[in-house]
Scaffold this motif. Sequence first.
Motif, mmCIF file in Angstrom:
data_model
loop_
_atom_site.group_PDB
_atom_site.id
_atom_site.type_symbol
_atom_site.label_atom_id
_atom_site.label_comp_id
_atom_site.label_asym_id
_atom_site.label_seq_id
_atom_site.Cartn_x
_atom_site.Cartn_y
_atom_site.Cartn_z
ATOM 1 N N ILE A 197 -54.521 40.904 -4.672
ATOM 2 C CA ILE A 197 -53.424 39.980 -4.311
ATOM 3 C C ILE A 197 -53.255 39.991 -2.758
ATOM 4 N N TYR A 198 -53.379 38.883 -1.949
ATOM 5 C CA TYR A 198 -53.060 39.165 -0.411
ATOM 6 C C TYR A 198 -52.109 38.262 -0.036
ATOM 7 N N ASN A 199 -51.611 38.477 1.061
ATOM 8 C CA ASN A 199 -50.797 37.581 2.100
ATOM 9 C C ASN A 199 -51.480 36.871 2.885
ATOM 10 N N THR A 200 -51.222 35.447 2.597
ATOM 11 C CA THR A 200 -52.361 34.730 3.552
ATOM 12 C C THR A 200 -52.052 34.710 5.083
ATOM 13 N N LYS A 201 -50.912 34.987 5.156
ATOM 14 C CA LYS A 201 -50.254 35.089 6.724
ATOM 15 C C LYS A 201 -50.631 36.281 7.249
ATOM 16 N N GLY A 268 -45.455 46.421 -5.451
ATOM 17 C CA GLY A 268 -46.349 46.169 -4.613
ATOM 18 C C GLY A 268 -46.672 44.643 -4.212
ATOM 19 N N VAL A 269 -46.691 43.781 -5.030
ATOM 20 C CA VAL A 269 -46.681 42.343 -5.041
ATOM 21 C C VAL A 269 -45.572 41.813 -4.085
ATOM 22 N N GLN A 270 -44.257 42.401 -4.565
ATOM 23 C CA GLN A 270 -43.261 42.013 -3.760
ATOM 24 C C GLN A 270 -43.278 42.229 -2.257
ATOM 25 N N ARG A 271 -43.855 43.371 -2.069
ATOM 26 C CA ARG A 271 -43.833 43.848 -0.724
ATOM 27 C C ARG A 271 -45.089 43.306 0.056
ATOM 28 N N VAL A 272 -46.212 42.685 -0.663
ATOM 29 C CA VAL A 272 -47.132 41.839 0.037
ATOM 30 C C VAL A 272 -46.634 40.256 0.269
ATOM 31 N N VAL A 273 -45.539 39.988 -0.367
ATOM 32 C CA VAL A 273 -44.952 38.579 -0.463
ATOM 33 C C VAL A 273 -44.160 38.897 0.745
ATOM 34 N N LEU A 274 -43.492 39.718 0.855
ATOM 35 C CA LEU A 274 -42.534 40.294 2.067
ATOM 36 C C LEU A 274 -43.170 40.446 3.489
ATOM 37 N N GLY A 275 -44.257 40.562 3.222
ATOM 38 C CA GLY A 275 -45.306 40.766 4.479
ATOM 39 C C GLY A 275 -45.387 42.342 5.056
ATOM 40 N N GLU A 276 -44.892 43.178 4.112
ATOM 41 C CA GLU A 276 -45.081 44.499 4.504
ATOM 42 C C GLU A 276 -46.606 45.056 4.489
ATOM 43 N N PHE A 277 -47.282 44.549 3.439
ATOM 44 C CA PHE A 277 -48.785 44.864 3.321
ATOM 45 C C PHE A 277 -49.304 43.837 3.192
ATOM 46 N N ALA A 278 -50.581 43.706 3.670
ATOM 47 C CA ALA A 278 -51.553 42.661 3.602
ATOM 48 C C ALA A 278 -52.077 42.461 2.308
ATOM 49 N N PHE A 279 -52.472 43.533 1.415
ATOM 50 C CA PHE A 279 -52.889 43.192 0.078
ATOM 51 C C PHE A 279 -52.681 44.217 -1.009
ATOM 52 N N ARG A 285 -51.663 38.002 -13.691
ATOM 53 C CA ARG A 285 -50.393 37.202 -13.732
ATOM 54 C C ARG A 285 -49.497 37.147 -12.716
ATOM 55 N N TYR A 286 -49.624 38.301 -11.806
ATOM 56 C CA TYR A 286 -48.607 38.201 -10.746
ATOM 57 C C TYR A 286 -48.537 36.889 -9.957
ATOM 58 N N MET A 287 -50.063 36.500 -9.637
ATOM 59 C CA MET A 287 -50.135 35.399 -8.954
ATOM 60 C C MET A 287 -49.474 34.246 -9.710
ATOM 61 N N ARG A 288 -49.592 34.053 -10.910
ATOM 62 C CA ARG A 288 -49.036 32.857 -11.559
ATOM 63 C C ARG A 288 -47.415 33.033 -11.488
ATOM 64 N N GLN A 289 -47.070 34.305 -11.673
ATOM 65 C CA GLN A 289 -45.532 34.424 -11.611
ATOM 66 C C GLN A 289 -44.969 34.035 -10.383
ATOM 67 N N ILE A 290 -45.599 34.627 -9.170
ATOM 68 C CA ILE A 290 -45.097 34.322 -7.890
ATOM 69 C C ILE A 290 -45.181 32.578 -7.690
ATOM 70 N N ASP A 294 -42.354 30.192 -6.897
ATOM 71 C CA ASP A 294 -42.286 29.580 -5.470
ATOM 72 C C ASP A 294 -43.802 29.280 -5.192
ATOM 73 N N PRO A 295 -44.160 27.693 -5.288
ATOM 74 C CA PRO A 295 -45.352 27.293 -5.050
ATOM 75 C C PRO A 295 -45.920 27.336 -3.697
ATOM 76 N N LYS A 296 -44.732 27.626 -2.758
ATOM 77 C CA LYS A 296 -45.416 27.991 -1.248
ATOM 78 C C LYS A 296 -45.658 29.257 -0.788
ATOM 79 N N ALA A 297 -45.219 30.156 -1.753
ATOM 80 C CA ALA A 297 -45.557 31.634 -1.381
ATOM 81 C C ALA A 297 -46.937 31.656 -0.825
ATOM 82 N N PRO A 298 -46.792 32.586 0.205
ATOM 83 C CA PRO A 298 -48.192 32.866 1.048
ATOM 84 C C PRO A 298 -49.149 33.827 0.508
ATOM 85 N N ILE A 299 -49.460 33.529 -0.767
ATOM 86 C CA ILE A 299 -50.291 34.424 -1.436
ATOM 87 C C ILE A 299 -51.552 33.869 -1.916
#
Lengths: 408, 594
Positions: A197-201, A268-279, A285-290, A294-299
């Motif tokens: 799972i990665y941060n698209t930004k 780990g997923v939360q910290r990817v969403v925060l932008g601390e880690f790239a992936f 299931r975390y993808m679906r949960q996020i 938040d459908p606009k989450a950058p992941i």
Amino acid sequence: MGRLRKIKALASGVIPWCVLVVSWLALLMPLQLVMRPGAETALVWEALADAAEAPSKGKQLLDELVRKAKQEGEVVATISSSWRKTLIQPLADTFRKRFGLDIKVTLANVESSQHFAMAIAETQAGAPPTYDVVQGTDSETMQLHGGGGTQRVENWEALVAEINPLVRSGKVRLDQIGQGPLRGQSFMFMANVKQLIYNTKLISEKDLPRTHAELGDPKYKGKFSQPPWTTHWDIGPAAFEKFNRNEWLDVVRRAGKNGGAVLYESAGVQRVVLGEFAFVLAQDRYMRQIFGKDPKAPIGYRFFDDYNGLTSFYHSVRTRARHPSAGTLFALWMTTPEAQAIWQPSDLQAVPYGDSAIDREFRLGIEKSKARVIGWLDNEKALEVLKWYGTDEGRKYLEAMARAIRGE
Amino acid sequence: MSASTRRPGGITTANALPLAFSWLILAVVIVLLAFVLYMTFVPSLPTEPGFTLKHWSNVASSRLLTRVIPNTAIVGFGAIFVGAFFALPMAWLLNRTTLPLRATFTTMIGITPVIPGFILAMGWIMLLDERIGLLNNVAASLLGFSSIPLSVKDSPWGIAWVLGLILAPAIFFLVAGPLCRIDPSLEEAASVVGMRHLTTLRRVTLPLVWPGILGGLIYVFMTAVSIFEIPALLGAASGKVPVLASEIFYSVRPGGPLTATFAYGAAGVYGTLLAAPSLVALYVYLRVLERTERYQVITGKGYRPRETDLGGWSWIGVGFVVLYLALAVGLPLLVLLWASLMPVLQMPSREALSKLSFTNYDGLFEGLGGFGVISNTVVLVLSVSLFVSFFSFMVSWVVVRTQAQSRKLMDMLVMVPHAIPSLAFAFALAMLGILASRWLPWLPLSGTLGIIAVAHVINRMPYGTRVMNSALAQVHRELEECAQVCGTKTPTIMRTIILPLIKPSVIYLVVWTAMLSFQEVTMALFLSGPHNNVLSVSIWVLWEGGNLGTAAAGAVAMVATTGLLMFGILRLAGGPTAGLVGREVGAAPLTKSQ
């Protein structure tokens, strides 16, 4: 002319029919029945009853199980630690209603990785189990099974067919619910597949690593997180044709040293969403949960090209369970779409044999990406690897792998 | 001088009761300790036979000496330094000066331990991280740099900083009680001979409260080196800053196909290694306590602590306390609140602000487990705080007020649970629970609230006895000797003379123990069953299950509840909010006796 008539009669099939029926009856009819007065009549009735017996056998078994469950008066079961407590009441109520039970149903969120060790200890000590039914991953369940901690459900095929409409209708095969050594012992009800799972930004899909080995590439230094458990790596030996244990350990170690942190997948997923880690090495299931929150989450997500581990979850009735019949009913009922309709909308994990939108998306996602998904009970090789991990040598290897994940 | 307390090594009738209760609780400690040690010599589960030394040989490595132990030392001593830096001045400012808003500040310090450590660590990552840290970004934009390479992560100093902030209240409360009860005549005498305030503080006040300070520092050291969650979040889990506590955790739960296999033998070995430095520190502490009469600052002649008027300096004092509260409570609480209002945790931004909602608070009560979980929590918190106070008083009475030969051993034994990681103790209890359900099915232990309560009581006894030792050491024997001369029996002396005099310390202990039990998760999680879930476990399960928003909402509710609870308790205790430090509450009974 007379000879010609005989030939026509043979051609019409009357005579061969008689021959066939007589010989067929002679072959099938046991001698003692033939000799018994009225045997022909009994045979006809039994033949008719046989046609209707398949469904009624399941019904009889189920009725008997329900009767015993009512006598037991209670069932205590674990549910996934990730499931919300608000699911407990509807699950208990629907379960009771389905079987017309008026018993106490206690469901507890329990982290299986922790409880299974206790469950094995309980079994070894000969103590009654805390829970009648436990849920856990395939590898955990295999260990509990190996330690004698699970109880076989007799006639499980007929019972599952009676309880689960998908099995009864033939949409789901029995081996999709109980497979390999766990057949008849434990019943699969959900699964997840490992993925990135990665941060698209922070990183584009094309820049993500393609294989597990690429995680050791210096360009990913400090950019990712992985969980402390070995589930992303330990199935590797079953995934490759040619495999060298020491080389694989080096791959894990390089990735461990290269990683930014070792965190639970959720953190780990939360910290990817925060932008601390790239992936992060996580699960679907975390993808679906996020996205559910938040459908606009950058992941985004991507599967590895080499392999992606599949973790299946099973319910098992415990050896020496205080309420084995009620426990059996609960374990089997949890495989049904009725139960799934309660827990799935909030937990968002898939049922590989299910028919919900999530299940279809789960299968489609894997199919479209042509991801190579492998589970512990998929084939003999994987099962052999899992068994090897139970040996002293295998344990040491896994310990080394757990240290390698932390870069040691 | 009574025979009952002064006959060397003698067990008098008067001391029989405290001795009996002390040995009762210490027997549980000894059994659990023996079980933990036993685990280090059995090959697999403790229920299986066999003998091995492999756990000891396995942990002996160069990595242990070059990385794990040095990191652990930095974390332990660093936490002491940071904790003392904030706690000691605050204890003096809030108890011996005329600083404004003392009651409010004290209550806020009291609330600090209720915030789960892992949430505080998360908060500090969001505050001080090279990539996402709010403070880094602000500083970088002010200074014109692209980034500020300062982080709490991946450094033992960062871990020590966060742990020091979190543990400062422990020192504060251990020192605050004695500070309130210092005989003012000693300071007045210093003033008469011309000593300045600072000199008096350094040469009179500090030495008088030295047992409290030392007890607090030792407590902080032992806690800092045995906490797992915070080092794990800040670098131990990634293997960059391995400490003994993380080594224990990973030897217990290696993960993957081995998750169903404990390696508690190794955990016991690491636990023993952790206990060694703690026992050395304990020895030093006991040496100080041996000269206990030097610290007896409450006598029958009456006391009322003198308060220093800070004048214009008081605002600097207020600033110092506010700085601590901002670092330890304010900023992490804001992070917690922010996380609870976000559907998915994000860094503050205009876009993120538009997503704020109360969704995570919807159905929170049911989400945390409803009435059952709340009632379990209340029962646990109340029973643990009462039992800890009672048994601590009994043990401390024997240690401080009698000449029993076993008192030194008792004081050592009661501190041991703090040196052994709580996870190891919880495991030992869990195993005993399983064995009990096999052999003694009538004993309600496994899966009950009782087993969690026992674990908590054992785990809190070291702190309880430090508070009680410190408080009893300051009450001069002449008070009880007077009562004994009048024929009063020991239980009556305890109830009518000693307890009222040390009431502030008892209140500290009850409130503090209740709060620690309220937020404790490791043991409660390990010992949890279908019927003994408590609030902290519910929040942890939510967190671990990936429901951070709901977990944060639960934590906010937990903090708010505790705040209200604390005010309620203080009002019931009969004093104003300032009574937490015992100023009013402690003075009243003595006034009667004067």
